[in-house]
Write an enzyme that holds these catalytic residues in place. Structure first.
Site, short mmCIF file in Angstrom:
data_model
loop_
_atom_site.label_atom_id
_atom_site.label_comp_id
_atom_site.label_asym_id
_atom_site.label_seq_id
_atom_site.Cartn_x
_atom_site.Cartn_y
_atom_site.Cartn_z
N ARG A 234 0.87 -1.19 0.00
CA ARG A 234 0.00 0.00 0.00
C ARG A 234 0.90 1.23 0.00
NH1 ARG A 234 -3.37 -2.82 -1.55
NH2 ARG A 234 -5.43 -3.31 -0.68
N GLU A 263 -2.53 7.31 -5.17
CA GLU A 263 -2.81 6.63 -6.44
C GLU A 263 -4.27 6.75 -6.89
OE1 GLU A 263 -1.76 2.51 -5.30
OE2 GLU A 263 -3.86 2.01 -5.64
N HIS A 295 -0.51 -0.47 -9.83
CA HIS A 295 -1.29 -1.40 -9.01
C HIS A 295 -1.78 -2.60 -9.86
CE1 HIS A 295 -3.52 -1.41 -4.95
NE2 HIS A 295 -3.40 -2.64 -5.38
P1 NAD Z 1 -1.61 -11.23 5.00
O1 NAD Z 1 -2.65 -10.75 5.95
O2 NAD Z 1 -1.57 -12.68 4.64
O3 NAD Z 1 -0.16 -10.85 5.56
C1 NAD Z 1 0.14 -9.60 6.11
C2 NAD Z 1 1.19 -9.84 7.19
O4 NAD Z 1 1.59 -8.56 7.69
C3 NAD Z 1 0.67 -10.66 8.39
O5 NAD Z 1 1.50 -11.75 8.63
C4 NAD Z 1 0.68 -9.66 9.53
O6 NAD Z 1 0.99 -10.26 10.78
C5 NAD Z 1 1.79 -8.72 9.08
N1 NAD Z 1 1.79 -7.45 9.77
C6 NAD Z 1 0.76 -6.82 10.40
N2 NAD Z 1 1.21 -5.68 10.96
C7 NAD Z 1 2.53 -5.60 10.69
C8 NAD Z 1 3.54 -4.67 11.02
N3 NAD Z 1 3.28 -3.58 11.77
N4 NAD Z 1 4.79 -4.89 10.56
C9 NAD Z 1 5.07 -5.99 9.82
N5 NAD Z 1 4.15 -6.91 9.49
C10 NAD Z 1 2.90 -6.72 9.92
O7 NAD Z 1 -1.76 -10.32 3.72
P2 NAD Z 1 -1.19 -10.61 2.26
O8 NAD Z 1 -2.23 -11.32 1.45
O9 NAD Z 1 0.18 -11.18 2.35
O10 NAD Z 1 -1.12 -9.13 1.68
C11 NAD Z 1 -0.19 -8.20 2.17
C12 NAD Z 1 -0.54 -6.82 1.64
O11 NAD Z 1 -0.36 -6.81 0.23
C13 NAD Z 1 -2.04 -6.45 1.81
O12 NAD Z 1 -2.26 -5.84 3.08
C14 NAD Z 1 -2.26 -5.48 0.70
O13 NAD Z 1 -2.04 -4.17 1.20
C15 NAD Z 1 -1.18 -5.81 -0.32
N6 NAD Z 1 -1.72 -6.31 -1.61
C16 NAD Z 1 -1.33 -5.67 -2.74
C17 NAD Z 1 -1.80 -6.13 -3.98
C18 NAD Z 1 -1.38 -5.49 -5.28
O14 NAD Z 1 -1.98 -5.77 -6.33
N7 NAD Z 1 -0.37 -4.65 -5.30
C19 NAD Z 1 -2.66 -7.23 -4.03
C20 NAD Z 1 -3.00 -7.88 -2.83
C21 NAD Z 1 -2.53 -7.40 -1.62
#
Ligand code: NAD
Length: 335
Positions: A234, A263, A295
């Site tokens: 994000r 964005e 994105h």
């Molecule tokens: P997920 O929930 O499986 O994993 C997120 C991880 O971040 C978890 O393990 C959580 O414990 C950890 N976390 C929470 N707070 C934290 C902190 N302060 N510091 C470090 N780690 C922390 O989510 P995911 O499916 O792996 O997705 C991760 C991120 O990717 C989403 O939140 C989303 O913002 C982003 N995303 C982007 C796209 C894209 O197209 N660019 C698509 C999907 C997701």
């Protein structure tokens, strides 16, 4: 259920219609984002279905509630754009797609790393122009480098697996460690150690009040000179102005982004004939060691199909009066 679907492109529509063949919800597609200016379009719909840049703040939630909406179906995993407390107080339920091909985002992340390192984007243009000189295209081996992964959930753990395959050392940070990462010899450390040791840092945590501007001037000071920084999570995880200063000083040697703080006014639209008004974004575009995609990390057949199927299933579950395993609540996220 009558569902108003916002921020839809033709590709969204075709996947959602296919997924709705069995559920038979009444879908109305709107290309526009859901914002306070467009909120009247949602009137009379029991559910709104939204994406990453739709605005579900207090004013919008109150307006959709008055229009009869009782369900928000997110077509994404992140829910930072929803005021969950207001939704709860109004009795509006929120469901999301917690997992849809983490491979899509992880593989795109690694694609950005490789492109930046080996200057593939610049080489592509040069060769098409009949310029076969190699000056300026020098890269480095990933083998034996240290990659810092912040957030080791679904996507971060796939990135860990891939980078382990390249022969990289892994330093990782997550408040909730994932035991599966021991298979890739990943070592959990605190952020200061990760920042100071990693050659490449990649962000895979959600945007929350704790992670807002995680990459600040102070964090950048701790990093190695010439570090590669990748953000496919994000935009607001980075303080973009601090990042530009670090690019100018050489502290950041390579920057790869699939997301950007502001964005919502740029991405997913063809603005090629217009003057971009965002000077911070325009500055980023001028730098040769910055690679930005709009994105698109999620954008694979596999992911779009899973998003559509889970979204329709989430709506059907709520319509039947059942508890959805994909419901987002203020106290915890059930998934
Ligand atoms: P997920 O929930 O499986 O994993 C997120 C991880 O971040 C978890 O393990 C959580 O414990 C950890 N976390 C929470 N707070 C934290 C902190 N302060 N510091 C470090 N780690 C922390 O989510 P995911 O499916 O792996 O997705 C991760 C991120 O990717 C989403 O939140 C989303 O913002 C982003 N995303 C982007 C796209 C894209 O197209 N660019 C698509 C999907 C997701």
């Amino acid at each position: 259920m009558k569902v108003a679907i916002f921020s839809t492109k033709p590709y969204d529509r075709s996947f959602l219609e296919a997924a709705n063949a069995q559920s038979q919800h009444q879908l109305a597609f709107f290309e526009t984002r859901l914002t306070f200016e467009t909120v009247t379009l949602a009137a009379g719909f029991e559910a709104v279905c939204v994406f990453v840049n739709d605005q579900l703040d207090k004013a919008v939630l109150q307006a959709i509630h008055e229009g009869g909406t009782r369900l928000i179906a997110l077509r994404c995993a992140g829910f930072n754009n929803v005021d969950l407390l207001t939704a709860k107080n109004l009795g509006i339920r929120v469901v999301r797609v917690p997992a849809y091909s983490p491979y899509a985002v992880a593989e795109h992340t690694v694609g950005i790393m490789l492109t930046l390192n080996r200057n593939i984007h610049r080489a592509y243009n040069r060769v098409r122009d009949g310029n076969f000189a190699l000056d300026g295209l020098l890269g480095f081996d990933l083998n034996q480098l240290t990659v810092g992964i912040i957030g080791t959930g679904q996507i971060g753990s796939v990135v860990a697996k891939i980078m382990h395959g390249f022969g990289c050392h892994l330093l990782v940070y997550d408040p909730y460690p994932n035991p599966a990462l021991s298979e890739f010899h990943a070592r959990y450390v605190q952020l200061p150690e990760l920042f100071s040791v990693a050659d490449i840092i990649t962000l895979h945590c959600p945007l929350t009040p704790e992670t807002y501007h995680l990459i600040s001037t102070q964090a950048l000071h701790q990093m190695k000179h010439g570090v590669m920084l990748i953000n496919t999570s994000r935009g607001a995880l980075l303080d973009t102005q601090a990042v530009i200063n670090a690019l100018k000083s050489g502290k950041i040697g390579y920057l790869g982004l699939d997301v950007y703080e502001e964005e919502a006014d740029l991405f997913f639209e063809d603005l090629s004939g217009r003057v971009i008004q965002d000077d911070v974004f325009s500055r980023l575009l001028t730098l040769p060691n910055v690679l930005i995609t709009g994105h698109q990390a999620f954008f694979t057949h596999n992911a779009l199909e899973q998003i559509a199927v889970t979204t329709m299933s989430n709506i059907s579950t709520v319509e039947r009066g059942e508890t959805s395993p994909n419901e987002v609540t203020t106290d915890r996220v059930r998934s």
